[in-house]
Design an enzyme around this catalytic site. Sequence first.
Site, PDB file in Angstrom:
ATOM      1  N   ASP A 182      34.159  57.767  46.235  1.00 19.89           N
ATOM      2  CA  ASP A 182      33.787  59.083  45.723  1.00 19.89           C
ATOM      3  C   ASP A 182      33.742  59.085  44.194  1.00 19.89           C
ATOM      4  O   ASP A 182      34.744  58.814  43.534  1.00 19.89           O
ATOM      5  CB  ASP A 182      34.785  60.137  46.204  1.00 19.89           C
ATOM      6  CG  ASP A 182      34.745  60.325  47.708  1.00 19.89           C
ATOM      7  OD1 ASP A 182      33.643  60.333  48.283  1.00 19.89           O
ATOM      8  OD2 ASP A 182      35.830  60.462  48.319  1.00 19.89           O
ATOM      9  N   ASP A 234      35.707  51.795  44.254  1.00 23.46           N
ATOM     10  CA  ASP A 234      36.026  53.136  44.711  1.00 23.46           C
ATOM     11  C   ASP A 234      34.771  53.700  45.380  1.00 23.46           C
ATOM     12  O   ASP A 234      33.681  53.151  45.211  1.00 23.46           O
ATOM     13  CB  ASP A 234      36.441  53.979  43.497  1.00 23.46           C
ATOM     14  CG  ASP A 234      36.511  55.455  43.797  1.00 23.46           C
ATOM     15  OD1 ASP A 234      37.269  55.836  44.706  1.00 23.46           O
ATOM     16  OD2 ASP A 234      35.787  56.219  43.132  1.00 23.46           O
TER      17      ASP A 234
END
Length: 236
Positions: free
Chosen positions: A18, A16
């Site tokens: 953020d 991922d």
Amino acid sequence: MTAILSAPPLRLAIFDVDGTLADSQHNIVGAMTDAFRAHGLADPDPAAVRAIIGLSLVEAVARVLPEAPPDQVAVVAQSYKQAFVTRRMGPAYTEQLFPGAAEAVRDLAARGVVLALATGKSRRGVDVFLERHGLEGLFDAVRTADDGPGKPDPWMLNDILATLGCDAGSTAMVGDTTYDVEMAVRAGIHAVGVAWGYHAQADLRAAGATLIVQEFGQVAAALDTCWEGATLPAAS
């Protein structure tokens, strides 16, 4: 007769962005606040905004504005996009990597681990992120909110696996939210949660994280543990 040796399966680590690689919460909260103000709405609760980081934009706005009709959600989402671009172009814009992030992904690539991204960012946002931090060329596949169903739907992970030809048992998702973990569980791959992101460790464990790491220096060992025999979740 000469024995034919089969190559070991490719090891794939999907990250991922953020809350996992980058600490972008101040930009996201700020852009959401700008979007709300543009439509005369009260400033959103920063904690509520942090809780939806990782979801596709329309779903994220809908969760922060649960009583709003779909047409209002759509226009606020569009205003968020415009606000974020405006902030990104400003001289004060910053989006720092978490300590050890760049070194960790480069070390994994040097070991021959296949790398990919699965993120709620837009495609343009990911391109800017990779260029800004000098990470271009490290990730063999990138799936964003622009490409298909967002988290926790497993589409991004399934598409990455199909594109790269990797086996689920040799794949792990590294993320900071329950959306990342739930997506991994639904795709039948390992989930490594990170403790420095936007969802609590207890929630990551409850969602099905195989392991949780406290710093980037622990990521490689956690991935090795997953790939060397940890029990996989059942795909749904």
